[in-house]
Enzyme design. Structure first.
Site, mmCIF file in Angstrom:
data_model
loop_
_atom_site.group_PDB
_atom_site.id
_atom_site.type_symbol
_atom_site.label_atom_id
_atom_site.label_comp_id
_atom_site.label_asym_id
_atom_site.label_seq_id
_atom_site.Cartn_x
_atom_site.Cartn_y
_atom_site.Cartn_z
ATOM 1 N N PRO A 197 15.605 -46.975 27.688
ATOM 2 C CA PRO A 197 15.049 -47.664 28.863
ATOM 3 C C PRO A 197 14.870 -46.673 30.007
ATOM 4 C CG PRO A 197 17.383 -48.152 28.642
ATOM 5 C CD PRO A 197 16.991 -47.402 27.403
ATOM 6 N N LYS A 198 13.838 -46.859 30.787
ATOM 7 C CA LYS A 198 13.624 -46.033 31.978
ATOM 8 C C LYS A 198 14.355 -46.725 33.134
ATOM 9 C CE LYS A 198 10.025 -43.586 34.530
ATOM 10 N NZ LYS A 198 10.426 -43.983 35.884
ATOM 11 N N ILE A 199 15.573 -46.281 33.381
ATOM 12 C CA ILE A 199 16.417 -46.917 34.394
ATOM 13 C C ILE A 199 15.809 -46.720 35.775
ATOM 14 C CG2 ILE A 199 18.754 -47.077 35.322
ATOM 15 C CD1 ILE A 199 18.606 -47.680 32.359
ATOM 16 N N ASP A 215 12.141 -49.830 34.814
ATOM 17 C CA ASP A 215 10.715 -49.940 35.135
ATOM 18 C C ASP A 215 9.834 -49.480 33.981
ATOM 19 O OD1 ASP A 215 11.250 -47.269 35.343
ATOM 20 O OD2 ASP A 215 10.348 -46.987 37.303
ATOM 21 N N GLY A 216 10.423 -49.425 32.788
ATOM 22 C CA GLY A 216 9.659 -49.073 31.611
ATOM 23 C C GLY A 216 10.572 -48.517 30.542
#
Length: 596
Positions: free
Chosen positions: A132-134, A286-287
């Site tokens: 996950p893009k934290i 966010d991605g």
């Protein structure tokens, strides 16, 4: 040597993709003179640099990441149109009094925009790893002989702010690690712990700014206990990702092991992306990030996008688009609304090219003109809504709205110059309240354009042949419209009253069933129980208007129920202007409501 060769081939492959996409963008350059394009590009670049400086130095952001990324893509596009080398990063000054150089530079991520680009990047790279893009604040952790000696903010990628003192208040960051390599450098994200956070519903909810604010404060806050760390990079660590993740967990950083996924098939990517977008998580994202196991040595890392990892952002909650035009619509009651014509964008599953932003006053407050960039989002029931003006073009047009004094509840009751919009809106309203089906706004517009209908009752006298003579109207459609007109003549009196716009008919329909009766009740002040004095004044002005009286007369001639002559329709039998609230009918000048 083999690993280095593979890395070089990956870089060449990535560069060729960018070059191909560059050629495609040039055909869509803005239709501006060269000097204007240069001026606007410089202005947007300055704005982007200002946002970059604010975010890197203070950790705060005036625009969401997804908005920033879309405007950055716009800037690069304009630079390519000018044959300039594109700038995707800006030099950011780091305050020298608290500056610390990163042992290994922070690299950025190229953002791919859709599944097609993701699949193209994956080709020849599988298997890769997904995380996950934290949504937080990037940092470097430096350990020497197992002891934490530095915690450094990302800053400009080469140097950042020393946050080492704050690290003692972050329970997720171990101060000492047993069996750690003598020199250990880790990169990761400080984030705010959030229980059951759903990105699809709540967005980032200001999580990143909250973390940045806590870290920037001079004094330490108890809220720092809510800040966690996700390690997403170990430069010069084990090459095998599974070994790397297990080792990180054993050193006190377990999240990467839990939230890393080996990708062997392209379809896994979209599934996991939506998982992190929709499902409850302990952090905002966010991605997603895709990365190869093979990385260059840490000494070779440079600020800016790298070639061994890419990001795919979540579906956009705010879509950036360009304002193409500002238009004004005049409604049935004379209310003026402002509509923005936009470059078409996709929101959820809808294509949006127009958005109503409300009143002229709000438009003036927003100061939005053609060329500006705005963000759109979906409000309740999927209605497109303007969220923010994110960038204003420097060369501003002078656009004047219609004169609001000209349009009101009694204007444009007939078709005259400048009245086309309001008059057509009145016809549409009338048709809807007379329950006409199949008579659209376009149908009314054709009738008025050909001057077949120039007042609210003009359609009553039309024949099938008149309607069939309209451009594009065949005999079958003409017969259908004529049939609706014929049926409308027999609709109840209350439908007609609402249709021609008589105010407050919902309150009066049980007390009034004839036009003459309404005049009499107004003249005799018999409606005070149902309406306030202000409402009575508005109703009286409407009923007494010369144009409205003419409409009532025409409906009487047409034999419409409630306007017919059996009770006599004409001047007020009492012989006074109905309900003049400045004078009571006893001549004493008092408000009749005060004498009850």
């Amino acid at each position: 040597m083999l690993n280095l060769l593979i890395l070089i081939l990956f870089i060449v492959f990535s560069t060729s993709i960018v070059a191909a996409e560059t050629l495609n963008t040039e055909k869509d350059c803005p239709a501006w003179p060269q000097d204007k394009l240069q001026h606007e590009t410089k202005s947007l670049m300055q704005q982007m640099a200002q946002w970059d400086q604010l975010y890197r130095q203070k950790g705060s952001s005036e625009v969401d990441d997804e908005v920033y990324d879309q405007l950055m893509a716009e800037l690069i596009h304009w630079q390519l149109c000018l044959k300039q080398a594109p700038h995707s990063d800006f030099p950011v000054e780091v305050f020298p009094d608290n500056k610390r150089v990163h042992p290994v530079a922070h690299t950025g991520l190229s953002k791919l925009k859709d599944e097609r680009e993701i699949n193209r990047w994956l080709r020849g790279r599988l298997p890769v790893w997904l995380q996950p893009k934290i949504d937080g604040v990037a940092v470097t952790l430096v350990y020497q002989n197992g002891k934490l000696v530095s915690l450094i903010s990302r800053g400009n990628g080469s140097a950042g702010v020393d946050w080492t003192e704050k690290s003692r208040h972050l329970p997720d960051i171990p101060q000492n690690i047993e069996n750690a390599p003598p020199d250990l450098v880790l990169q990761g994200e400080l984030f705010l712990h959030k229980e059951g956070h759903r990105q699809q519903l709540f967005g980032s909810d200001g999580a990143r700014n909250r973390v940045a604010g806590l870290m920037m404060r001079k004094e330490h806050s108890p809220e720092l206990k809510q800040v966690g760390v996700f390690i997403w990079s170990w430069p010069d660590g084990p090459v095998d990702m599974e070994s790397k993740l297990q080792k990180l967990a054993s050193m006190g950083f377990p999240l990467a092991l839990r939230y890393s996924h080996k990708i062997e098939q392209p379809e896994q990517v979209q599934k996991l992306r939506m998982h992190y977008f929709e499902q409850p998580m302990p952090f905002a994202t966010d991605g997603i990030v895709l990365k190869q196991e093979i990385e260059p040595k840490g000494s070779q890392w440079q600020p800016g996008s790298n070639s061994w990892a890419v990001a795919w952002k979540h579906p956009l909650r705010h879509q950036v688009t360009q304002v193409r035009e500002v238009s004004f619509t005049i409604g049935r009651t004379g209310k003026i609304s402002v509509v923005l014509g936009l470059d078409k964008v996709k929101l959820d599953d809808r294509q949006v090219s127009r958005v109503n932003i409300g009143s002229v006053r709000r438009w003036q407050q927003l100061d939005v003109l053609p060329g500006d960039r705005v963000t759109l989002t979906l409000a309740g029931h999927g209605i497109p809504k303007l969220a923010q003006v994110v960038w204003r073009i420097k060369e501003r047009q002078d656009i004047q709205p219609p004169d609001k004094q000209r349009y009101h509840g009694l204007s444009c009751l007939t078709l005259t110059a400048g009245c086309e919009q309001q008059f057509n809106a009145r016809l549409k309203w009338l048709g809807e309240h007379l329950h006409m089906t199949g008579v659209s706004s376009g149908s009314w517009a054709m009738l008025t354009e050909q001057k077949l209908v120039t007042d609210l009752t003009g359609w009553l006298t039309l024949s099938v042949q008149d309607i069939a003579a309209l451009p594009g109207i065949g005999d079958k459609r003409a017969q259908a419209i004529y049939s609706q007109f014929s049926k409308a003549k027999n609709q109840p009196f209350s439908y007609w009253m609402k249709g021609i716009g008589v105010p407050y008919m919902d309150k009066l329909s049980g007390d009034v069933d004839h036009w003459r009766q309404l005049e009499q009740k107004l003249a005799g002040a018999q409606l005070e129980q149902q309406l306030t004095s202000g409402q009575l004044k508005k109703l009286s002005d409407f009923v007494n208007d010369t144009q409205i009286k003419a409409i009532a007369e025409k409906l009487s001639v047409a034999g419409i129920k409630g306007f017919d002559r059996e009770n006599g329709v004409g001047p007020n039998p009492v012989g006074i202007y109905p309900m003049d609230f400045k004078m009571h009918r006893d001549g004493k000048g008092a408000n009749p409501r005060e004498h009850r």
